[in-house]
Scaffold this active site. Sequence first.
Site, PDB file in Angstrom:
ATOM      1  N   HIS A   1       0.841  -1.185   0.000  1.00 56.97           N
ATOM      2  CA  HIS A   1       0.000   0.000   0.000  1.00 56.97           C
ATOM      3  C   HIS A   1       0.880   1.240   0.000  1.00 56.97           C
ATOM      4  O   HIS A   1       2.060   1.190   0.366  1.00 56.97           O
ATOM      5  CB  HIS A   1      -0.932  -0.017   1.200  1.00 56.97           C
ATOM      6  CG  HIS A   1      -2.018  -1.041   1.074  1.00 56.97           C
ATOM      7  ND1 HIS A   1      -3.059  -1.131   1.974  1.00 56.97           N
ATOM      8  CD2 HIS A   1      -2.249  -2.004   0.152  1.00 56.97           C
ATOM      9  CE1 HIS A   1      -3.877  -2.098   1.611  1.00 56.97           C
ATOM     10  NE2 HIS A   1      -3.395  -2.655   0.507  1.00 56.97           N
TER      11      HIS A   1
ATOM     12  N   GLU B   1       1.010   3.892   1.868  1.00 55.52           N
ATOM     13  CA  GLU B   1       1.594   4.277   3.149  1.00 55.52           C
ATOM     14  C   GLU B   1       2.712   3.322   3.555  1.00 55.52           C
ATOM     15  O   GLU B   1       3.720   3.734   4.137  1.00 55.52           O
ATOM     16  CB  GLU B   1       0.535   4.416   4.242  1.00 55.52           C
ATOM     17  CG  GLU B   1      -0.383   3.233   4.433  1.00 55.52           C
ATOM     18  CD  GLU B   1      -1.638   3.284   3.584  1.00 55.52           C
ATOM     19  OE1 GLU B   1      -1.544   3.388   2.350  1.00 55.52           O
ATOM     20  OE2 GLU B   1      -2.733   3.192   4.168  1.00 55.52           O
TER      21      GLU B   1
ATOM     22  N   CYS C   1      -2.334  -1.499   7.596  1.00 57.84           N
ATOM     23  CA  CYS C   1      -1.505  -0.294   7.488  1.00 57.84           C
ATOM     24  C   CYS C   1      -1.633   0.564   8.740  1.00 57.84           C
ATOM     25  O   CYS C   1      -0.663   1.181   9.180  1.00 57.84           O
ATOM     26  CB  CYS C   1      -1.882   0.506   6.247  1.00 57.84           C
ATOM     27  SG  CYS C   1      -1.314  -0.254   4.715  1.00 57.84           S
TER      28      CYS C   1
ATOM     29  N   CYS D   1      -5.998   0.923   5.663  1.00 54.97           N
ATOM     30  CA  CYS D   1      -6.658  -0.318   6.059  1.00 54.97           C
ATOM     31  C   CYS D   1      -6.153  -0.680   7.462  1.00 54.97           C
ATOM     32  O   CYS D   1      -5.233  -0.037   7.984  1.00 54.97           O
ATOM     33  CB  CYS D   1      -6.335  -1.430   5.060  1.00 54.97           C
ATOM     34  SG  CYS D   1      -4.600  -1.950   5.055  1.00 54.97           S
TER      35      CYS D   1
END
Length: 158
Positions: free
Chosen positions: A75, A77, A106, A103
């Site tokens: 992802h 991040e 994360c 999410c």
Amino acid sequence: MSKPALDDIFMELAVNLSKRSHCVKRQVGAVLTKDTRIISIGYNGPPAGTHNCDEEWPGEGCPRDSRGSCSLALHAEENAILYAVRNGTQIKDSTLYVTLSPCLACARIVYSVGIEKVIFLNSYAQYKGFAVEDGLEFLKKFGVIVEQHKGELAKGLC
């Protein structure tokens, strides 16, 4: 002439970074800042040197996991955090700007590395069709400041 707010500048950069993603399903960008300075950037996609989903699976994208998410990509991040860590950048007390709220996985990473604040543009739960924003709820529960970006973005950015 008024100057744009830093929140707007950083979110616009995150939106523009999302356009670098090779993901067929959703492009996401992230900017990690500290003391009004950019310390790292990222966008979603498979680890460098592996696959480019839009080239290898241009129609349907890469294989999906059991929750319908990309089975290969990091992802945005995660990429921003990993790059900062890899280069010895201090992340504690930083702010993360991301075009899609984190999410749950994360969010755990965001909390664990000491990010102080998350500013997001769009809802992950809404995008995935989930009833609860698990990642944001986790962050709030453990004291991370969470805000949806309400500023102004340049025309054509959303």
